[in-house]
Design a protein around this motif. Structure first.
Motif, mmCIF file in Angstrom:
data_model
loop_
_atom_site.group_PDB
_atom_site.id
_atom_site.type_symbol
_atom_site.label_atom_id
_atom_site.label_comp_id
_atom_site.label_asym_id
_atom_site.label_seq_id
_atom_site.Cartn_x
_atom_site.Cartn_y
_atom_site.Cartn_z
ATOM 1 N N GLN A 195 0.154 85.714 -5.447
ATOM 2 C CA GLN A 195 0.416 86.309 -4.145
ATOM 3 C C GLN A 195 1.090 87.665 -4.302
ATOM 4 O OE1 GLN A 195 3.099 83.406 -2.426
ATOM 5 N NE2 GLN A 195 4.889 84.334 -3.385
ATOM 6 N N ILE A 196 0.963 88.475 -3.267
ATOM 7 C CA ILE A 196 1.800 89.656 -3.142
ATOM 8 C C ILE A 196 2.921 89.278 -2.179
ATOM 9 C CG2 ILE A 196 -0.177 91.163 -3.526
ATOM 10 C CD1 ILE A 196 -0.033 91.894 -0.523
ATOM 11 N N GLU A 197 3.932 90.117 -2.038
ATOM 12 C CA GLU A 197 5.014 89.819 -1.099
ATOM 13 C C GLU A 197 5.187 90.979 -0.127
ATOM 14 O OE1 GLU A 197 8.626 88.274 -2.679
ATOM 15 O OE2 GLU A 197 7.617 86.962 -4.119
ATOM 16 N N THR B 294 6.031 93.912 -3.516
ATOM 17 C CA THR B 294 5.577 93.759 -4.904
ATOM 18 C C THR B 294 4.184 93.154 -4.937
ATOM 19 O OG1 THR B 294 6.065 92.758 -7.066
ATOM 20 C CG2 THR B 294 6.679 91.478 -5.134
ATOM 21 N N LEU B 295 3.384 93.598 -5.918
ATOM 22 C CA LEU B 295 2.072 92.991 -6.173
ATOM 23 C C LEU B 295 2.183 91.890 -7.219
ATOM 24 C CD1 LEU B 295 -0.215 96.166 -6.387
ATOM 25 C CD2 LEU B 295 0.319 94.770 -4.385
ATOM 26 N N ARG B 296 3.338 91.801 -7.863
ATOM 27 C CA ARG B 296 3.542 90.811 -8.921
ATOM 28 C C ARG B 296 4.670 89.869 -8.511
ATOM 29 N NH1 ARG B 296 6.290 89.441 -13.588
ATOM 30 N NH2 ARG B 296 4.988 88.775 -15.331
ATOM 31 N N SER B 297 4.344 88.929 -7.664
ATOM 32 C CA SER B 297 5.350 88.013 -7.152
ATOM 33 C C SER B 297 5.738 86.988 -8.206
ATOM 34 C CB SER B 297 4.819 87.289 -5.915
ATOM 35 O OG SER B 297 5.669 86.223 -5.562
ATOM 36 N N ILE B 298 7.012 86.928 -8.556
ATOM 37 C CA ILE B 298 7.453 85.943 -9.549
ATOM 38 C C ILE B 298 7.607 84.559 -8.922
ATOM 39 C CG2 ILE B 298 8.548 87.602 -11.084
ATOM 40 C CD1 ILE B 298 11.223 86.931 -9.768
ATOM 41 N N PHE C 106 -1.357 108.151 -4.878
ATOM 42 C CA PHE C 106 -0.985 107.733 -3.531
ATOM 43 C C PHE C 106 -2.197 107.262 -2.731
ATOM 44 C CE2 PHE C 106 -0.170 108.911 0.988
ATOM 45 C CZ PHE C 106 0.772 107.935 1.239
ATOM 46 N N GLU C 107 -3.319 107.990 -2.825
ATOM 47 C CA GLU C 107 -4.517 107.607 -2.070
ATOM 48 C C GLU C 107 -5.030 106.250 -2.520
ATOM 49 O OE1 GLU C 107 -5.896 109.029 0.583
ATOM 50 O OE2 GLU C 107 -4.180 110.391 0.546
ATOM 51 N N ASP C 108 -4.921 105.989 -3.854
ATOM 52 C CA ASP C 108 -5.352 104.681 -4.367
ATOM 53 C C ASP C 108 -4.439 103.576 -3.850
ATOM 54 O OD1 ASP C 108 -7.424 105.821 -5.880
ATOM 55 O OD2 ASP C 108 -6.021 106.310 -7.493
ATOM 56 N N LEU C 109 -3.151 103.859 -3.816
ATOM 57 C CA LEU C 109 -2.198 102.864 -3.319
ATOM 58 C C LEU C 109 -2.456 102.558 -1.842
ATOM 59 C CD1 LEU C 109 1.177 103.965 -4.964
ATOM 60 C CD2 LEU C 109 0.018 101.767 -5.264
ATOM 61 N N LYS C 110 -2.765 103.600 -1.066
ATOM 62 C CA LYS C 110 -3.049 103.380 0.343
ATOM 63 C C LYS C 110 -4.256 102.467 0.537
ATOM 64 C CE LYS C 110 -3.426 107.450 2.197
ATOM 65 N NZ LYS C 110 -3.606 108.438 3.290
ATOM 66 N N SER C 111 -5.230 102.573 -0.372
ATOM 67 C CA SER C 111 -6.452 101.773 -0.248
ATOM 68 C C SER C 111 -6.201 100.290 -0.515
ATOM 69 C CB SER C 111 -7.528 102.288 -1.209
ATOM 70 O OG SER C 111 -7.203 101.974 -2.556
ATOM 71 N N LEU C 112 -5.063 99.971 -1.119
ATOM 72 C CA LEU C 112 -4.760 98.581 -1.422
ATOM 73 C C LEU C 112 -4.708 97.717 -0.166
ATOM 74 C CD1 LEU C 112 -1.961 98.815 -4.142
ATOM 75 C CD2 LEU C 112 -4.304 98.051 -4.476
ATOM 76 N N VAL C 113 -4.274 98.298 0.940
ATOM 77 C CA VAL C 113 -4.127 97.492 2.151
ATOM 78 C C VAL C 113 -5.475 97.007 2.676
ATOM 79 C CG1 VAL C 113 -1.986 98.612 2.825
ATOM 80 C CG2 VAL C 113 -4.151 99.515 3.680
ATOM 81 N N CYS D 86 -5.612 74.143 -11.123
ATOM 82 C CA CYS D 86 -6.131 75.347 -11.782
ATOM 83 C C CYS D 86 -5.477 76.578 -11.183
ATOM 84 C CB CYS D 86 -7.650 75.416 -11.607
ATOM 85 S SG CYS D 86 -8.403 76.922 -12.279
ATOM 86 N N ILE D 87 -4.968 77.445 -12.047
ATOM 87 C CA ILE D 87 -4.374 78.710 -11.610
ATOM 88 C C ILE D 87 -5.456 79.781 -11.555
ATOM 89 C CG2 ILE D 87 -2.725 80.534 -12.147
ATOM 90 C CD1 ILE D 87 -1.032 78.440 -13.584
ATOM 91 N N ILE D 88 -5.491 80.518 -10.454
ATOM 92 C CA ILE D 88 -6.356 81.688 -10.302
ATOM 93 C C ILE D 88 -5.462 82.906 -10.475
ATOM 94 C CG2 ILE D 88 -7.880 82.975 -8.751
ATOM 95 C CD1 ILE D 88 -8.300 80.295 -7.231
ATOM 96 N N TYR D 89 -5.669 83.656 -11.536
ATOM 97 C CA TYR D 89 -4.801 84.805 -11.799
ATOM 98 C C TYR D 89 -5.261 86.026 -10.998
ATOM 99 C CZ TYR D 89 -2.431 82.198 -15.475
ATOM 100 O OH TYR D 89 -1.687 81.265 -16.168
ATOM 101 N N ALA D 90 -5.153 85.908 -9.681
ATOM 102 C CA ALA D 90 -5.451 87.014 -8.767
ATOM 103 C C ALA D 90 -4.644 86.796 -7.496
ATOM 104 C CB ALA D 90 -6.937 87.067 -8.442
ATOM 105 N N PRO D 91 -3.945 87.811 -7.009
ATOM 106 C CA PRO D 91 -3.208 87.662 -5.740
ATOM 107 C C PRO D 91 -4.199 87.628 -4.573
ATOM 108 C CG PRO D 91 -2.349 89.485 -7.071
ATOM 109 C CD PRO D 91 -3.682 89.111 -7.640
#
Length: 371
Positions: free
Chosen positions: A152-154, A163-167, A185-192, A263-268
């Protein structure tokens, strides 16, 4: 690497995969997935939660919303959302409790009203990403486990990413500094607008109850989990609802893992919301350490105590029915796996229950060989 299921057509509202012959009997249907949203006074977040379900790339979904007698405007917002989207191929149904019963009761209500082969439970303050269901179904069909769990992300009250790496969810070993991709910055904006935050191929890891013991926490919170409904056939904890008004995902996950592995899926694939009303995690991310208050630690100790007692009691109550699904050797092995994750001092208060399920000799053998 997980590749996506290829959808080639729909017949009578059913999505299919196949050769495109046009003959219904030759078509293989993708499984129906039930998503149960449990809500209590989350009117400020519920529309975002439901919108995340509406835009899923996988379309064979029914959504059941269980409102636990909210006192805010939740119910009216849910009803308005359902009316606006009544023509969607994803169906939305609202069940309104007349009294407040808590999280486990909400799970059981949704489970009893569901029709899917697979079922996920989503907290009303969280958001699932567009490829959430598709990725979980891929993992289920490729592994045959009882439960899958994603990362997950938080986010916070305003939906801002912390964070994209939720502990608080399973993680692969940390990358070295020089391996971490720097985004403009433009790449980060595209994350949403991302379908996932995986960045490409997705790794899976199957967990066995032999190596990841019953009673431990090896997964992530509610909104990261999807279950094979058949594994929950005996998930009948209606007599202990008071024990599980919150943190019922611990009981649900542990039970499924005990029955059929995980089973763990290693993707948020979900956004977990930290906010002031969150009953368990209401503080902002402060670093790469999980800080627990004393009350949180007390809650974990209470959960471990309840999970063993309540599950042993369930197996005793359902012993005759379970014997129709597993022979005595397998039944005893499951009970053995149940107690291996606990210390002797945790088992001893439950000895009376345990002795009704296993002989003294077998109990002694398991406790002397916990590995």
């Amino acid at each position: 690497k997980v590749s996506w299921l290829c959808v080639i057509g729909q017949t009578g509202g059913n999505t299919h995969i196949g050769r495109g012959t046009g003959k219904r009997e030759n078509m293989i249907k993708l499984p129906l997935v039930s998503i149960v949203v449990t809500n209590y006074n989350y009117g400020e977040f519920i529309e975002e939660c439901l919108a995340g379900i509406l835009v899923q790339s996988y379309r064979r979904i029914e959504c059941i919303i269980v409102d636990d007698c909210s006192t805010d405007d939740s119910a009216s917002k849910i009803e308005s959302f359902i009316e606006k989207n009544k023509n969607s191929d994803i169906t939305f149904t609202l069940i309104k409790n007349k009294e407040t019963h808590g999280q486990l009761a909400g799970f059981l209500t949704g489970l009893n009203h569901s029709s899917g082969i697979f079922i996920g439970f989503v907290d009303a303050d969280d958001i699932i990403l567009p490829d959430y269901v598709n990725t979980h179904i891929n993992a289920h069909l490729r592994t045959s486990v009882a439960m899958t769990v994603s990362q997950q992300i938080e986010i916070d009250d305003n939906g801002e990413i912390h964070t994209l790496r939720s502990i608080a969810s399973p993680q692969m070993p940390r990358q070295d500094e020089h391996d971490i991709l720097s985004l403009k910055f433009e790449d980060l904006k595209s994350l949403v607008n991302s379908r996932t935050f995986s960045g490409g191929s997705i790794a899976l890891k199957v967990l066995s109850v032999k190596t990841h013991k019953f009673g431990g926490w090896h997964w992530g919170p509610t909104s990261n989990l999807m279950f094979r409904k058949s594994a929950l056939a005996f998930f009948d904890f209606g007599d202990v609802l008071e024990h599980w008004k919150y943190c019922a995902d611990y009981l649900l996950s542990s039970f499924a893992h005990l029955i059929g592995g995980s089973c763990i899926i290693y993707a948020p694939l979900a956004a977990y919301r930290r906010h002031s009303k969150n009953g368990f995690t209401n503080k902002a991310v402060t670093g790469d350490v999980r800080y627990f208050s004393q009350s949180s630690r007390d809650t974990v100790l209470r959960i471990r105590k309840a999970i063993l007692t309540d599950t042993l009691a369930l197996f005793l109550r359902k012993k005759d029915q379970l014997s129709g699904h597993m022979d005595s050797e397998i039944f005893e092995s499951v009970i053995g796996n149940m107690i291996r994750g606990f210390k002797t001092k945790e088992i001893e208060p439950n000895m009376e229950l345990l002795e009704k399920l296993l002989s003294p000799e077998k109990i002694k053998k398991v406790m002397e060989n916990p590995g």
